[in-house]
Design a protein around this motif. Sequence first.
Motif, PDB file in Angstrom:
ATOM      1  N   PHE A  34      -5.883   3.149  43.595  1.00 17.52           N
ATOM      2  CA  PHE A  34      -5.649   3.701  42.277  1.00 17.52           C
ATOM      3  C   PHE A  34      -4.163   3.577  41.909  1.00 17.52           C
ATOM      4  CE2 PHE A  34      -5.122   7.823  39.800  1.00 17.52           C
ATOM      5  CZ  PHE A  34      -5.735   7.342  38.659  1.00 17.52           C
ATOM      6  N   ARG A  35      -3.894   3.161  40.679  1.00 11.94           N
ATOM      7  CA  ARG A  35      -2.520   3.074  40.145  1.00 11.94           C
ATOM      8  C   ARG A  35      -1.651   1.995  40.766  1.00 11.94           C
ATOM      9  NH1 ARG A  35       0.132   7.364  37.053  1.00 11.94           N
ATOM     10  NH2 ARG A  35      -1.547   8.361  35.947  1.00 11.94           N
ATOM     11  N   THR A  36      -2.256   0.988  41.352  1.00 12.69           N
ATOM     12  CA  THR A  36      -1.433  -0.088  41.901  1.00 12.69           C
ATOM     13  C   THR A  36      -1.148  -1.171  40.852  1.00 12.69           C
ATOM     14  OG1 THR A  36      -3.452  -1.021  42.874  1.00 12.69           O
ATOM     15  CG2 THR A  36      -1.992   0.207  44.346  1.00 12.69           C
ATOM     16  N   GLY A  37      -1.752  -1.059  39.665  1.00  7.52           N
ATOM     17  CA  GLY A  37      -1.418  -1.974  38.579  1.00  7.52           C
ATOM     18  C   GLY A  37      -2.507  -2.945  38.186  1.00  7.52           C
ATOM     19  N   LYS A  38      -3.720  -2.734  38.672  1.00  8.08           N
ATOM     20  CA  LYS A  38      -4.815  -3.661  38.383  1.00  8.08           C
ATOM     21  C   LYS A  38      -5.123  -3.734  36.883  1.00  8.08           C
ATOM     22  CE  LYS A  38      -7.554  -1.321  41.128  1.00  8.08           C
ATOM     23  NZ  LYS A  38      -6.623  -0.272  41.587  1.00  8.08           N
ATOM     24  N   THR A  39      -5.187  -2.558  36.262  1.00  8.67           N
ATOM     25  CA  THR A  39      -5.507  -2.526  34.827  1.00  8.67           C
ATOM     26  C   THR A  39      -4.321  -3.013  33.984  1.00  8.67           C
ATOM     27  OG1 THR A  39      -7.184  -0.816  35.115  1.00  8.67           O
ATOM     28  CG2 THR A  39      -6.204  -0.992  32.939  1.00  8.67           C
ATOM     29  N   GLN A  40      -3.103  -2.689  34.420  1.00  5.84           N
ATOM     30  CA  GLN A  40      -1.925  -3.168  33.685  1.00  5.84           C
ATOM     31  C   GLN A  40      -1.823  -4.690  33.751  1.00  5.84           C
ATOM     32  OE1 GLN A  40      -0.158  -1.092  31.742  1.00  5.84           O
ATOM     33  NE2 GLN A  40      -1.652   0.417  32.445  1.00  5.84           N
ATOM     34  N   LEU A  41      -2.167  -5.240  34.902  1.00  3.44           N
ATOM     35  CA  LEU A  41      -2.182  -6.700  35.058  1.00  3.44           C
ATOM     36  C   LEU A  41      -3.257  -7.306  34.147  1.00  3.44           C
ATOM     37  CD1 LEU A  41      -0.952  -9.066  36.557  1.00  3.44           C
ATOM     38  CD2 LEU A  41      -2.344  -8.491  38.549  1.00  3.44           C
TER      39      LEU A  41
HETATM   40  P1  ADP Z   1      -5.014   0.691  38.552  1.00  3.32           P
HETATM   41  O1  ADP Z   1      -5.819   0.016  37.492  1.00  3.32           O
HETATM   42  O2  ADP Z   1      -4.682  -0.186  39.708  1.00  3.32           O
HETATM   43  O3  ADP Z   1      -5.589   2.014  38.976  1.00  3.32           O
HETATM   44  P2  ADP Z   1      -3.018   0.794  36.504  1.00  3.32           P
HETATM   45  O4  ADP Z   1      -3.001  -0.636  36.212  1.00  3.32           O
HETATM   46  O5  ADP Z   1      -3.699   1.693  35.542  1.00  3.32           O
HETATM   47  O6  ADP Z   1      -3.583   1.066  37.963  1.00  3.32           O
HETATM   48  O7  ADP Z   1      -1.519   1.226  36.725  1.00  3.32           O
HETATM   49  C1  ADP Z   1      -1.109   2.530  36.490  1.00  3.32           C
HETATM   50  C2  ADP Z   1       0.403   2.524  36.554  1.00  3.32           C
HETATM   51  O8  ADP Z   1       0.926   1.721  35.504  1.00  3.32           O
HETATM   52  C3  ADP Z   1       0.983   3.896  36.328  1.00  3.32           C
HETATM   53  O9  ADP Z   1       1.125   4.549  37.550  1.00  3.32           O
HETATM   54  C4  ADP Z   1       2.320   3.568  35.726  1.00  3.32           C
HETATM   55  O10 ADP Z   1       3.241   3.397  36.779  1.00  3.32           O
HETATM   56  C5  ADP Z   1       2.142   2.234  35.059  1.00  3.32           C
HETATM   57  N1  ADP Z   1       2.095   2.339  33.600  1.00  3.32           N
HETATM   58  C6  ADP Z   1       1.039   2.612  32.829  1.00  3.32           C
HETATM   59  N2  ADP Z   1       1.379   2.643  31.526  1.00  3.32           N
HETATM   60  C7  ADP Z   1       2.688   2.362  31.481  1.00  3.32           C
HETATM   61  C8  ADP Z   1       3.639   2.248  30.427  1.00  3.32           C
HETATM   62  N3  ADP Z   1       3.297   2.423  29.164  1.00  3.32           N
HETATM   63  N4  ADP Z   1       4.900   1.964  30.755  1.00  3.32           N
HETATM   64  C9  ADP Z   1       5.257   1.782  32.032  1.00  3.32           C
HETATM   65  N5  ADP Z   1       4.417   1.879  33.066  1.00  3.32           N
HETATM   66  C10 ADP Z   1       3.148   2.167  32.805  1.00  3.32           C
END
Ligand code: ADP
Length: 243
Positions: A34-41
């Motif tokens: 969780f929160r490793t950046g999968k969704t942000q990527l």
């Molecule tokens: P996963 O999908 O792997 O669970 P996410 O891709 O949702 O994780 O990543 C969540 C992380 O992205 C948060 O912990 C935060 O560090 C970062 N994040 C999310 N939104 C922003 C934002 N608007 N600006 C900077 N960092 C962000």
Amino acid sequence: RKQVFRLSTGSCNLDRLLGGGIESMSITEAFGEFRTGKTQLSHTLCVTAQMPGANGYLGGKVMFIDTEHTFRPDRLRAIADRFNLDQTAVLENILYARAYNSEHQFELLESVAVKFHEEAGIFKLLIVDSIMALFRVDYCGRGELADRQQKLGQMMSKLQKISEEFNVAVFVTNQITSSFSGILSEDQLSKPVGGNVLAHASTTRLALRKAGVGNKRIAKIYDSPDLEESEATFVITTGGVDD
Ligand code: ADP
Ligand code: MG
């Protein structure tokens, strides 16, 4: 003739690790906690896929299948700003579908194939964020593991077929969880959920983890036949994945 292309992750380090970005006609899987950046990527790729790239790549539309309800148009607007792209145009080039259960997720892939056929050459990226979440819910008992792996295998084959037939990059995410004890063996617990089925279908597997407290992350190529097992660091910013 189908020309293979690569999509930038938003991070030069990560692109270099991947040999230039995520590849078309294949599946790239990002797994991590969780929160490793999968969704942000996933969100960053939605934007970079629309931009011209190496080897004459001109950009194209994106199909996003969301199983965890974590798709955020606001994040896409911010990422569009970073690349000086029109926010509305960026959003209009992303076709979004929410999957409600694993069966529905599979049906959506059928519709995606139809759509990609109708609009030939328009779509360049298919994202499934996350691939396993609904399977975990629908097949939760110990006795259902074999069924789940079979269905998952069918879905990965379908994704592979779509990537090759329509020359798109397929990007799937997979969350590692420790709540699986009792279902998977100890040996499997240290590996991404999905076991061997996902491992064989995915061409490139990217293990993501946090580096310390901030926004820094580490990506490692996992078990690739043709890439070195090396690592790259990237950061998550308001403008998406970056160096
Ligand atoms: P996963 O999908 O792997 O669970 P996410 O891709 O949702 O994780 O990543 C969540 C992380 O992205 C948060 O912990 C935060 O560090 C970062 N994040 C999310 N939104 C922003 C934002 N608007 N600006 C900077 N960092 C962000
Ligand atoms: Mg996520």
